[in-house]
Design a protein around this motif. Structure first.
Motif, PDB file in Angstrom:
ATOM      1  N   THR A 110      43.895  43.684  39.041  1.00  0.00           N
ATOM      2  CA  THR A 110      42.964  42.946  38.183  1.00  0.00           C
ATOM      3  C   THR A 110      41.557  43.500  38.398  1.00  0.00           C
ATOM      4  O   THR A 110      41.063  43.488  39.530  1.00  0.00           O
ATOM      5  CB  THR A 110      43.027  41.454  38.525  1.00  0.00           C
ATOM      6  OG1 THR A 110      44.399  41.063  38.549  1.00  0.00           O
ATOM      7  CG2 THR A 110      42.299  40.630  37.486  1.00  0.00           C
ATOM      8  N   PRO A 111      40.935  44.011  37.340  1.00  0.00           N
ATOM      9  CA  PRO A 111      39.710  44.812  37.524  1.00  0.00           C
ATOM     10  C   PRO A 111      38.517  44.050  38.082  1.00  0.00           C
ATOM     11  O   PRO A 111      37.605  44.664  38.601  1.00  0.00           O
ATOM     12  CB  PRO A 111      39.400  45.318  36.106  1.00  0.00           C
ATOM     13  CG  PRO A 111      40.160  44.431  35.183  1.00  0.00           C
ATOM     14  CD  PRO A 111      41.371  43.983  35.946  1.00  0.00           C
ATOM     15  N   VAL A 112      38.528  42.714  38.004  1.00  0.00           N
ATOM     16  CA  VAL A 112      37.322  41.983  38.397  1.00  0.00           C
ATOM     17  C   VAL A 112      37.344  41.529  39.850  1.00  0.00           C
ATOM     18  O   VAL A 112      36.429  40.845  40.288  1.00  0.00           O
ATOM     19  CB  VAL A 112      37.087  40.768  37.481  1.00  0.00           C
ATOM     20  CG1 VAL A 112      36.847  41.224  36.056  1.00  0.00           C
ATOM     21  CG2 VAL A 112      38.261  39.820  37.528  1.00  0.00           C
ATOM     22  N   TYR A 113      38.373  41.881  40.581  1.00  0.00           N
ATOM     23  CA  TYR A 113      38.433  41.466  41.985  1.00  0.00           C
ATOM     24  C   TYR A 113      38.445  42.678  42.914  1.00  0.00           C
ATOM     25  O   TYR A 113      38.976  43.729  42.570  1.00  0.00           O
ATOM     26  CB  TYR A 113      39.685  40.627  42.244  1.00  0.00           C
ATOM     27  CG  TYR A 113      39.717  39.338  41.466  1.00  0.00           C
ATOM     28  CD1 TYR A 113      38.708  38.388  41.631  1.00  0.00           C
ATOM     29  CD2 TYR A 113      40.741  39.066  40.575  1.00  0.00           C
ATOM     30  CE1 TYR A 113      38.730  37.204  40.915  1.00  0.00           C
ATOM     31  CE2 TYR A 113      40.782  37.879  39.859  1.00  0.00           C
ATOM     32  CZ  TYR A 113      39.768  36.949  40.040  1.00  0.00           C
ATOM     33  OH  TYR A 113      39.791  35.784  39.338  1.00  0.00           O
ATOM     34  N   TYR A 172      48.193  44.374  35.213  1.00  0.00           N
ATOM     35  CA  TYR A 172      47.757  43.606  36.380  1.00  0.00           C
ATOM     36  C   TYR A 172      48.369  42.207  36.413  1.00  0.00           C
ATOM     37  O   TYR A 172      48.539  41.637  37.479  1.00  0.00           O
ATOM     38  CB  TYR A 172      46.224  43.564  36.494  1.00  0.00           C
ATOM     39  CG  TYR A 172      45.467  42.926  35.359  1.00  0.00           C
ATOM     40  CD1 TYR A 172      45.434  41.558  35.212  1.00  0.00           C
ATOM     41  CD2 TYR A 172      44.757  43.697  34.460  1.00  0.00           C
ATOM     42  CE1 TYR A 172      44.717  40.975  34.191  1.00  0.00           C
ATOM     43  CE2 TYR A 172      44.039  43.123  33.424  1.00  0.00           C
ATOM     44  CZ  TYR A 172      44.028  41.753  33.298  1.00  0.00           C
ATOM     45  OH  TYR A 172      43.324  41.190  32.287  1.00  0.00           O
ATOM     46  N   HIS A 196      43.868  35.378  37.003  1.00  0.00           N
ATOM     47  CA  HIS A 196      43.959  36.775  36.575  1.00  0.00           C
ATOM     48  C   HIS A 196      43.710  36.933  35.077  1.00  0.00           C
ATOM     49  O   HIS A 196      42.713  37.508  34.670  1.00  0.00           O
ATOM     50  CB  HIS A 196      45.313  37.356  36.978  1.00  0.00           C
ATOM     51  CG  HIS A 196      45.449  37.526  38.457  1.00  0.00           C
ATOM     52  ND1 HIS A 196      45.135  38.681  39.118  1.00  0.00           N
ATOM     53  CD2 HIS A 196      45.846  36.659  39.413  1.00  0.00           C
ATOM     54  CE1 HIS A 196      45.320  38.527  40.426  1.00  0.00           C
ATOM     55  NE2 HIS A 196      45.755  37.296  40.634  1.00  0.00           N
ATOM     56  N   ARG A 254      40.553  34.831  33.589  1.00  0.00           N
ATOM     57  CA  ARG A 254      39.309  35.316  34.166  1.00  0.00           C
ATOM     58  C   ARG A 254      38.835  36.576  33.447  1.00  0.00           C
ATOM     59  O   ARG A 254      37.655  36.738  33.143  1.00  0.00           O
ATOM     60  CB  ARG A 254      39.505  35.589  35.656  1.00  0.00           C
ATOM     61  CG  ARG A 254      38.397  36.337  36.353  1.00  0.00           C
ATOM     62  CD  ARG A 254      37.115  35.531  36.402  1.00  0.00           C
ATOM     63  NE  ARG A 254      36.094  36.227  37.181  1.00  0.00           N
ATOM     64  CZ  ARG A 254      35.386  37.244  36.738  1.00  0.00           C
ATOM     65  NH1 ARG A 254      35.583  37.680  35.520  1.00  0.00           N
ATOM     66  NH2 ARG A 254      34.483  37.822  37.503  1.00  0.00           N
ATOM     67  N   LEU A 298      29.744  39.444  35.572  1.00  0.00           N
ATOM     68  CA  LEU A 298      31.137  39.066  35.348  1.00  0.00           C
ATOM     69  C   LEU A 298      32.095  40.240  35.487  1.00  0.00           C
ATOM     70  O   LEU A 298      33.241  40.076  35.855  1.00  0.00           O
ATOM     71  CB  LEU A 298      31.289  38.482  33.938  1.00  0.00           C
ATOM     72  CG  LEU A 298      30.821  37.052  33.743  1.00  0.00           C
ATOM     73  CD1 LEU A 298      30.838  36.696  32.275  1.00  0.00           C
ATOM     74  CD2 LEU A 298      31.724  36.103  34.513  1.00  0.00           C
ATOM     75  N   PRO A 343      32.628  43.814  37.189  1.00  0.00           N
ATOM     76  CA  PRO A 343      32.116  44.787  38.154  1.00  0.00           C
ATOM     77  C   PRO A 343      32.127  46.217  37.612  1.00  0.00           C
ATOM     78  O   PRO A 343      31.420  47.072  38.114  1.00  0.00           O
ATOM     79  CB  PRO A 343      33.071  44.640  39.335  1.00  0.00           C
ATOM     80  CG  PRO A 343      34.275  43.964  38.800  1.00  0.00           C
ATOM     81  CD  PRO A 343      33.805  43.117  37.668  1.00  0.00           C
ATOM     82  N   ARG A 344      32.922  46.461  36.567  1.00  0.00           N
ATOM     83  CA  ARG A 344      32.999  47.830  36.059  1.00  0.00           C
ATOM     84  C   ARG A 344      31.712  48.288  35.407  1.00  0.00           C
ATOM     85  O   ARG A 344      31.437  49.473  35.334  1.00  0.00           O
ATOM     86  CB  ARG A 344      34.166  47.968  35.076  1.00  0.00           C
ATOM     87  CG  ARG A 344      35.497  48.004  35.767  1.00  0.00           C
ATOM     88  CD  ARG A 344      36.606  47.800  34.782  1.00  0.00           C
ATOM     89  NE  ARG A 344      36.513  46.457  34.186  1.00  0.00           N
ATOM     90  CZ  ARG A 344      37.383  45.996  33.307  1.00  0.00           C
ATOM     91  NH1 ARG A 344      38.377  46.747  32.899  1.00  0.00           N
ATOM     92  NH2 ARG A 344      37.253  44.794  32.824  1.00  0.00           N
TER      93      ARG A 344
END
Lengths: 358, 322
Positions: free
Chosen positions: A115-118, B219, B237, B240, B315, B317-318
């Motif tokens: 999951t990209p946000v963690y 994911y 997951h 979010r 929100l 991180p990328r």
């Protein structure tokens, strides 16, 4: 593996036994059979390689074992006995307790698999705490140890990095660390090295072998790369169009392949000899559409050796541990394979220019 | 971060300046539009028009007039309305802002709660009969025009059923919360609901689509393979990640609405907010007020964009840069 009874027979009892697995999907165009009567077993600590080209049902069969495919149009039948219980019929709650703890999965592309946000630390801690009632701090300490174990430098600091901040190989290591965090008895690796370059591939395979020793997990590795299974697998299962066509100890399958499809797969590995590189031999044609699977042997339409018997569906058979599903008489196989090789050898590098001019 | 903020502030100034020039040119530079004629009124004699033109400084060259207007609008803040002499524009806008904010914030709370809940249920229960039902409700909400819905709501609550079911509904208008908190909420209840219907429809569609996409991602499969509960898979997951584009959309919509985008709702329900002020000034071509409200609206839209950018980085991180 710890065995309460301790007798050798019990130790050798299969960790996972799959019997007559069928996976079908209802689609607009009709019923699609993705997996058609697959049976195999995995012993504790064993590495089973499942090979076959794209669409042969490798991944679907593994995902359906854990009921990870959520498709209302899918139907699974058969038995998947893990540790004495059938995964296909047990309640979801009970299966969930097994997922990640007893059976862990490593997926192909670690960038999309996390999951990209963690942060990766968050991911591993989540995995540990899903199954063990320990504090966040303890889980975190264990996550750091795991990352160190899989060879991630500065593990403590890297815990707080996000998946996109890792290279492909490092991400795969993270996934492996996460999968191993609860010491699973079975690790299912779905094309774990496909997205990686060759040197990284070799490192990841070495790592998996090392970790098998340390953690004692059995491994099912799914790949289309014969080189990978040769490196790592104890036993081999060759799949074609949703069926097992050959199965046996890796050495035996490589030395004495018995199914023409396996000959084709082995013929597609680059080989270099003193006289130069051999032309790669492609298997003519393409796999059948899952909507129109041939009645008899699924490989027959692409097989150079098909004959009347092939209109009937062959079963996996064989006297020893090495089984195959081909109607050719065993005695004739070696000679016929020799023909295939000679046929392939006809196209050496030397006359490449000539063939190009044609 | 500081450089980012500085660059952002600079571009905001440039955008606002460009907008003010455009609005100015549309109303003053367009041939055939003579503000002096409008101010002087119908059938005014040429002498009166000439006096007016001189008094309002409309005989000066365009750039000078632009500079004067900006000076009075932004620095002296004493620019007055052409239509109601003596009415100061800046305090007028300042008093309209709380009304618009009350309307938009209340509606935003409702539409986010309803829209996200609908999207969540629809996305999570895809394939069940509930999902198409929610889709139909969402599309209905998007399709109802605010001017029509508002009038119908008024018709029912103020007239047809006012004697019976809706006798508690106060007449259209606005009451400040300082005066009466319950009066404030009662006056705003139907405007809130009316404005929220459209956005709840949009947001439920957007969130559902994002959620369905996320639930098909690798994911989510990994999360399920970890053995965590389906609820956790859905919330921690899939939802979010699906919220990221929804939040950025929200920032832009919110900014536009606070800037005067709720015009129709304000007009229909007689709420003296920015939208109604803009509407009235456009009706009478009251240029100083138009200039003031347009600049105010532009400022909020640009501000909302900047806030969205900052939130987006928090929100996701990328998009964060080390």
């Amino acid at each position: 593996m710890p065995s309460p009874l301790g007798s050798p027979a019990v130790v050798l009892e299969a960790l996972l036994e799959v019997r007559d697995l069928h996976v079908t999907f209802r689609t607009r165009n009709g019923l699609v059979t993705a997996v058609d009567g697959l049976s195999f077993s995995v012993l504790p600590g064993e590495v089973l390689g499942i090979v076959g080209e794209s669409g042969s049902g490798k991944s679907v069969s593994m995902l359906s074992l854990l009921r990870l495919i959520r498709d209302r149009n899918m139907q699974i039948t058969g038995e998947v006995i893990f540790n004495g219980a059938d995964l296909l019929t047990m309640p979801e709650q009970q299966l969930r307790a097994l997922r990640g703890r007893e059976i862990a999965v490593i997926f192909q592309d670690a960038l999309t698999a996390l999951t990209p946000v963690y942060t990766i630390g968050w991911h591993i801690v989540e995995q540990i705490r899903a199954h063990e009632p320990i504090s966040k701090r303890e889980a975190r300490a264990r996550a750091v140890r795991l990352l160190e174990e899989v060879g991630i430098p500065n593990a403590e600091r890297r815990m707080d990095n996000y998946p996109h901040e890792f290279s492909g190989g490092m991400r795969q290591r993270v996934l492996i660390a996460m999968a191993l965090s609860c010491n699973p008895r079975l690790l299912v690796a779905d094309e774990p090295t496909t997205a990686l370059d060759v040197t990284t591939q070799a490192q990841i395979l070495d790592l998996m072998l090392e970790l098998r020793k340390a953690h004692g997990s059995a491994i099912i590795i799914i790949t289309h790369d014969m080189g990978v299974v040769y490196e790592i697998a104890d036993r081999l299962l060759v799949m074609y169009s949703g069926r097992a066509v050959e199965q046996g100890p890796t050495r035996s399958v490589f030395r004495d392949p018995r199914h023409p499809y396996t000959w084709g797969l082995l013929g597609s590995i680059p080989q270099f000899t003193a006289t130069g590189a051999k032309r790669l031999q492609a298997i003519p044609g393409s796999p059948p559409s899952p909507l129109r699977v041939p009645e008899g042997c699924v490989f027959a339409p692409r097989c150079r050796f098909r004959h009347e018997a092939c209109s009937e569906r062959p079963r996996l058979r064989g006297g020893d541990d090495h089984l195959d599903a081909c109607w050719l008489p065993d005695e004739a196989k070696e000679k016929l394979r020799g023909e295939t090789l000679a046929y392939a050898g006809g196209g050496r590098e030397g006359d490449h220019a000539g063939s190009g001019a044609r | 971060m500081l450089r980012f903020a500085l660059r952002r502030a600079l571009s905001t100034v440039v955008v606002l300046w460009a907008i003010s020039v455009m609005v100015f040119l549309i109303f003053f530079g367009t041939p055939g539009v003579d503000p002096a004629l409008r101010i002087a009124g119908r059938d005014a004699s040429p002498q009166v028009v000439a006096t007016v033109r001189h008094e309002y400084g409309l005989d000066k060259p365009l750039p000078v007039r632009y500079a004067l207007m900006m000076y009075h609008l932004l620095i002296r803040r004493d620019i007055t309305s052409y239509v109601n002499p003596g009415l100061k524009v800046v305090p007028e806008i300042a008093s309209a802002v709380p009304v618009t904010l009350s309307l938009v914030i209340g509606a935003a709370v409702i539409w986010m709660l309803v829209g996200l809940a609908m999207g969540l249920v629809g996305g999570a229960l895809r394939g069940s009969p509930i999902d198409p039902l929610l889709t139909a409700v969402g599309v209905l909400g998007v399709s109802l025009p605010v001017y029509w819905l508002g009038e119908v709501v008024n018709l029912i609550t103020q007239s047809r059923l006012h004697g019976s079911l809706f006798s508690w509904v106060p007449p259209p208008g606005y009451v400040s919360p300082a005066q009466s908190l319950s009066g404030w909420a009662l006056h705003l209840l139907f405007p809130w609901l009316t404005l929220a219907v459209l956005y709840a429809g949009i947001y439920s569609r957007v969130f559902r689509a994002e959620l369905v996409t996320a639930l098909g991602e690798d994911y989510v499969r990994t999360a399920r393979a970890k053995g965590i509960s389906e609820r956790r898979v859905l919330f921690r997951h899939a939802a979010r990640c699906s919220l990221i584009p929804v939040i950025s959309l929200f920032g832009l919509d919110f900014g536009a609405l606070v800037g005067g985008g709720a015009l129709v709702t304000e007009v229909v329900f007689g709420l003296p907010g920015i939208g109604l002020l803009t509407y009235n000034s456009l009706q009478t071509l009251d240029l100083p007020v138009i200039m003031g409200t347009v600049l105010y609206a532009a400022f909020f839209v640009v501000l909302a964009n900047a806030v969205v950018d900052v939130f987006y980085a928090a929100l996701d991180p990328r998009v964060r840069r080390a």
